[in-house]
Structure formats: C-alpha cells, structure tokens
Design an enzyme around this catalytic site. Structure first.
Site, short mmCIF file in Angstrom:
data_model
loop_
_atom_site.label_atom_id
_atom_site.label_comp_id
_atom_site.label_asym_id
_atom_site.label_seq_id
_atom_site.Cartn_x
_atom_site.Cartn_y
_atom_site.Cartn_z
CG HIS A 80 -2.07 0.94 1.12
ND1 HIS A 80 -1.99 2.27 1.39
CD2 HIS A 80 -3.34 0.70 0.69
CE1 HIS A 80 -3.18 2.83 1.18
NE2 HIS A 80 -4.00 1.90 0.75
CG ASP A 108 -8.30 -4.13 -3.18
OD1 ASP A 108 -7.48 -3.22 -3.38
OD2 ASP A 108 -9.53 -3.96 -3.18
C1 SDX Z 1 -6.11 0.26 -3.09
O1 SDX Z 1 -4.23 4.67 -1.90
C2 SDX Z 1 -5.26 4.06 -1.34
O2 SDX Z 1 -5.72 4.41 -0.28
C3 SDX Z 1 -5.82 2.91 -2.17
C4 SDX Z 1 -6.87 2.05 -1.50
C5 SDX Z 1 -8.16 2.81 -1.26
O3 SDX Z 1 -8.93 2.38 -0.37
O4 SDX Z 1 -8.44 3.77 -2.03
O5 SDX Z 1 -6.38 1.54 -0.27
C6 SDX Z 1 -7.27 0.86 -2.38
O6 SDX Z 1 -5.84 0.62 -4.19
C7 SDX Z 1 -5.26 -0.75 -2.35
C8 SDX Z 1 -4.02 -1.21 -3.20
C9 SDX Z 1 -4.52 -2.26 -4.20
N1 SDX Z 1 -3.45 -2.63 -5.11
C10 SDX Z 1 -2.85 -3.84 -5.06
O7 SDX Z 1 -3.08 -4.68 -4.20
C11 SDX Z 1 -1.85 -4.09 -6.19
C12 SDX Z 1 -0.57 -4.70 -5.62
N2 SDX Z 1 0.10 -3.67 -4.80
C13 SDX Z 1 1.16 -2.93 -5.44
O8 SDX Z 1 1.13 -2.80 -6.80
C14 SDX Z 1 1.65 -1.75 -4.62
O9 SDX Z 1 1.78 -2.16 -3.33
C15 SDX Z 1 0.89 -0.46 -4.66
C16 SDX Z 1 0.60 -0.01 -6.05
C17 SDX Z 1 -0.41 -0.57 -3.91
C18 SDX Z 1 1.75 0.59 -3.98
O10 SDX Z 1 2.90 0.71 -4.78
P1 SDX Z 1 4.17 1.50 -4.25
O11 SDX Z 1 3.78 2.86 -3.79
O12 SDX Z 1 5.27 1.37 -5.25
O13 SDX Z 1 4.56 0.65 -2.96
P2 SDX Z 1 5.82 0.86 -2.09
O14 SDX Z 1 6.51 2.17 -2.37
O15 SDX Z 1 5.43 0.55 -0.69
O16 SDX Z 1 6.80 -0.33 -2.62
C19 SDX Z 1 7.98 -0.57 -1.90
C20 SDX Z 1 8.66 -1.71 -2.60
C21 SDX Z 1 8.87 -1.45 -4.11
O17 SDX Z 1 10.04 -2.17 -4.48
P3 SDX Z 1 11.46 -1.33 -4.49
O18 SDX Z 1 11.27 -0.19 -5.45
O19 SDX Z 1 11.72 -0.88 -3.07
O20 SDX Z 1 12.46 -2.36 -4.98
O21 SDX Z 1 7.85 -2.89 -2.53
C22 SDX Z 1 7.54 -3.35 -3.82
C23 SDX Z 1 7.69 -2.15 -4.73
O22 SDX Z 1 7.97 -2.59 -6.05
N3 SDX Z 1 6.13 -3.78 -3.78
C24 SDX Z 1 5.73 -5.01 -4.06
C25 SDX Z 1 4.35 -5.01 -3.87
N4 SDX Z 1 3.96 -3.78 -3.48
C26 SDX Z 1 5.07 -3.02 -3.43
N5 SDX Z 1 6.41 -6.12 -4.46
C27 SDX Z 1 5.65 -7.24 -4.66
N6 SDX Z 1 4.31 -7.30 -4.50
C28 SDX Z 1 3.63 -6.21 -4.11
N7 SDX Z 1 2.30 -6.27 -3.96
#
Ligand code: SDX
Length: 426
Positions: free
Chosen positions: A304, A361
């Site tokens: 998140h 989710d």
């Molecule tokens: C919702 O914003 C809100 O409030 C949204 C929401 C709402 O109620 O409106 O809560 C609803 O959209 C929830 C999120 C739903 N999406 C997913 O479940 C999709 C999977 N999650 C990811 O794609 C990701 O976690 C995001 C898009 C939600 C957030 O992406 P970020 O901002 O890049 O996450 P981060 O900065 O915390 O990531 C840190 C690291 C990164 O790697 P590095 O660059 O440090 O190497 O963690 C990795 C990311 O690539 N990472 C993941 C991951 N989520 C983050 N790696 C593997 N699997 C994942 N799910």
C-alpha cells in the site's frame, strides 16, 4: 506561533511556513516557493505531497489507523450502516434517527433510472466491462438531471440520487450481461438488500433475503466508503477543480478506480488465486516471482502507498470472510490459498523489510464470491462503496475558498530550442 522550515539553495535562504493538522501531522507550505526562489518541488506520484487540507478521513499508515470524521473504522464496521456512514462522510456528523429515516425514503424515491437510460445497456457489446458501463452511465446522468448545485436542497438531492442510482445501474449492467431483464428496486428492502434483490431476483427464482449476507455487504461498503487522497479520490478532486458538473467528476473517479493497482486489485487477487489453483503453482514460487525485480508480477492485494502496517480494513474483511463462509456453508478453496500466501509473505524478509501487508483487496474478493457477486463486478462493488467518499471530497474541494484549479508543474527534459525544418530538408 508559526514554525518555519529553512531552505538554503543557490546561496540564498528561504523560510517556508509549517502548517499543522489536528492530530499533529505537519506540512511545509510551499505555495510561495517558485515565486520567491524560482524552484519547484519534485514528487512523482505525490507520495510526499499534501494536495489539500481535509477534515473527512484520517489515516496513520505506520499504525494502521483509519477514522471517518474521527470515528475509528472498527466502530463503524461494527455499529454503523453504509447509508449512515455515507451521511457521516458527507455531512460531517452522524445523522439523527429522523434524518436517517428521511434519507432512506429519499434513496428509495430516487432508485429508478430514467427509462431511456436503459436503452444504453442494449448497445454495449456483451463483454463490456461493467466499470466502463458504470462510468459512462454516471456521466450520462448530467443529461437526465440538469438541476445540480444551485441550492443546498438541489445538492443534497444530487448526492442522494448518485448514491441511490449507482446501485440500480450496477445491477442492471450485470443483469443485461447475463441476458436477463433488469429488476426494479423493491421499496421494502434496505439499501444493501435492495441491491442484492436487483442483482439476483428472477421471475422464476425470487430473491431470498438473508440478513447475514446483507450485513456482510453492508460492512464491505462501510470499509470501502473513503480513504482520504487515494488515486480515484484525487482524480475526483482534480477533475472537479475545473468546476465541471459533479456527475463527470464522479465518472472520473470510477475510471481511476478501475486500474489493477487501485480498485481493480480485488478482481486481480481472485485471478491470481485462481491461477495458483488451476496451475497447481507452489506458494513459494509465487512469492519468489513477486520478489523478482525483473518480473513485473506483484502480489495482488499486498502492499500500500500509505499503510506500512496491516490495513485495518483487511483485518475486518478477514473476519467477515470467516463469518459469511460459515453462514453460507461455502468451502472456498481460494481462501486457504490466500491464507497460505499471506502466511508465507508475512514471514518473508522481503515483505517485512518493505512493510508489505495485505490491503483491503486481499480478502474482499472472497467475501464477494460468497455473496455470489461475479468477479468482473468486484471493482463495481468497490465503486458503489467509495461513492460517498468521492462526494464528500468533491464537496469539500468545491466549497473550499483556498482551492484553485489543479495544475501541477514539471521538470522539462525535452529538446532545447530547435529551428523548424522544411520537409525537403528532413
Ligand atoms: C487500493 O491509496 C489508497 O488508499 C488505495 C486504496 C483505497 O482504499 O483507495 O487503499 C485501495 O488501491 C489498495 C491497493 C490495491 N493494489 C494492489 O493490491 C496491487 C498490488 N500492490 C502494489 O502494486 C503496490 O503495493 C501499490 C501499487 C499498492 C503501492 O505501490 P508503491 O507505492 O510502489 O509501494 P511501495 O513504495 O510501498 O513499494 C515498496 C517496494 C517497491 O520495491 P522497491 O522499489 O523498493 O524495490 O515494494 C515493492 C515495490 O515494487 N512492492 C511489491 C508489492 N507492493 C510493493 N512487491 C511485490 N508485490 C507487491 N504487492
């Protein structure tokens, strides 16, 4: 006494005022920065940028706290109804009993669509995603309901019209997609039960009301009702800042929510779990794939932008999961895969170091399956739940004297000045 942040750049010093929120959250007010220093800030995705002041929802991502108008989500999930929560978000307080009765009557009165709107559904290709239909239908509401925001009464009626009709539109998209006639709302049902009635009633198998199922849907929508400045709410605020009509602004929120990184994740989680099941994938291999930077695969329902702790909504969703599966006696094999995936991920240093936990989710799809909602309608369910939050933020932005049209700046990385070349010299 105002606190200042001191910025020293290019040998010059600038003092920028610090503003503080009601729970101690602080921000550096950079509104004068470019004018004073010629500098702008750079923050792709706005992860460190406050776009507005808001009194609607508070989140503490480190502690996993979520409150709507100050009330913890856990209390609202336990005691409130979705309609009452919608009033809380939009009006800023809980309604009286009399107000709640009036709202329910109005939601019923406003639940029908203009009969001409039904024609639209016949012309979408049969495999059209219901989020595309919903976004189009909400946008089309402007043509059928021109009275908008001229008076407080108009405004309240417009809000209720949106909250009521979005159910009817969503259920109609489902019915038409399975070749059945749309079902009209039933005045004897509450908000959630009426949606289920419109989804599942047929002339030969009447919808059988089940309080536990309706209650599960109620909590599902309470949990989804708002989440401060998320992607789709930001879209509503940005689109609304141009003073377009509210229906167009809500339609932009639906479009923004559709993506798999945002609201579309609930559908993507189920597809991920189904793939694991159908291909007999090892959980450890899936976790390995999610950790591989070269692999675009992400663990859907995990991580998140704000929560660096367990999403409080996911905890509640998990209990709803257990309850509804017990009640419906459904043995959903995807649940055990989800729980195995969660256990392995939470025990893995990669997920621990990056503070990746299940979000709203991760379990919500299992609840929707138990209710009988088809997978391609999952994000529509999220949109119905989020609508009151979008309305509350649209209203806050629309009437905020400090707010201007949203227009970020950029760091330009293109060509410097070039001469135009006549075509025979290219
Ligand atoms: C919702 O914003 C809100 O409030 C949204 C929401 C709402 O109620 O409106 O809560 C609803 O959209 C929830 C999120 C739903 N999406 C997913 O479940 C999709 C999977 N999650 C990811 O794609 C990701 O976690 C995001 C898009 C939600 C957030 O992406 P970020 O901002 O890049 O996450 P981060 O900065 O915390 O990531 C840190 C690291 C990164 O790697 P590095 O660059 O440090 O190497 O963690 C990795 C990311 O690539 N990472 C993941 C991951 N989520 C983050 N790696 C593997 N699997 C994942 N799910």
């Amino acid at each position: 006494m105002t606190e200042y942040a001191r910025l020293i750049v290019d040998g010059k010093e600038y003092n920028l005022p610090v503003i503080e929120g009601t729970v101690g959250d602080k921000a550096i007010d950079i509104r004068s920065l470019r004018q004073e220093s010629g500098f702008i800030t750079f923050d792709p995705g706005f992860g460190n940028t406050g776009s507005c002041k808001s009194a609607i929802t508070f989140m503490d991502g480190e502690k996993g706290i979520l409150r709507y108008r100050g009330i913890p989500i856990e209390e609202l999930a336990e005691h409130s109804s979705f309609v009452e929560t919608a009033f809380l978000l939009i009006a800023g307080r809980l309604p009286s009993r009399a107000e709640l009765t009036t709202i329910s009557v109005n939601l019923n009165d406003l639940s029908l669509l203009h009969e001409n709107m039904k024609q639209f559904y016949q012309n979408f290709p049969s495999r059209t995603h219901p989020m595309g239909i919903l976004s189009a239908m909400v946008n089309a509401m402007r043509s059928f309901h021109p009275e908008l925001v001229d008076s407080k009464e108009d405004l309240q009626r417009t809000f209720l019209r949106l909250i009521s009709k979005v159910r009817t539109m969503a259920a109609m998209a489902y019915k038409v997609s399975i070749g059945q006639n749309p079902v009209y709302p039933n005045p004897n049902y509450s908000y959630c039960a009426n949606f289920l009635h419109m989804m599942f009633d047929t002339p030969v198998v009447p919808y059988r009301f089940d309080k536990d199922v309706s209650d599960a849907l109620n909590v599902f929508w309470v949990l989804h009702a708002d989440h401060e400045q998320n992607c789709s709410t930001t879209a509503v605020r940005v689109v609304g800042s141009g003073k377009v009509n509210i229906y167009a602004a809500m339609s932009s929120g639906i479009a923004a929510l559709w993506g798999p990184l945002h609201g579309g994740a609930n559908q993507a989680v189920i597809y991920m779990l189904e793939e694991i099941q159908s291909k007999g994938l090892k959980i450890s291999d899936v976790i390995k794939r999610a950790k591989d930077k070269k692999n675009p695969f992400k663990l859907m329902g995990f991580g998140h932008r704000v929560y660096k702790a367990y999403d409080p909504r996911a905890k509640i969703m998990k209990t709803i999961c257990d309850k509804i599966l017990k009640k419906t006696k459904i043995k959903d094999s995807l649940l055990s895969i989800a729980m195995e995936l969660e256990e392995e991920a939470l025990g893995d240093p990669f997920f621990q170091e990056k503070n990746l936990y299940p979000n709203v989710d991760f379990y919500s799809g299992i609840v929707l399956r138990a209710i009988g909602i088809p997978t391609n309608m999952f994000t529509v369910m999220f949109a119905i739940g989020r609508l009151p939050g979008w309305i509350a933020h649209w209203q806050e932005d629309f009437f905020d004297p400090e707010m201007k049209i949203s227009r970020p700046r950029q760091v330009y990385t293109g060509e410097t000045e070039l001469k135009y070349l006549p075509i025979d010299q290219r």
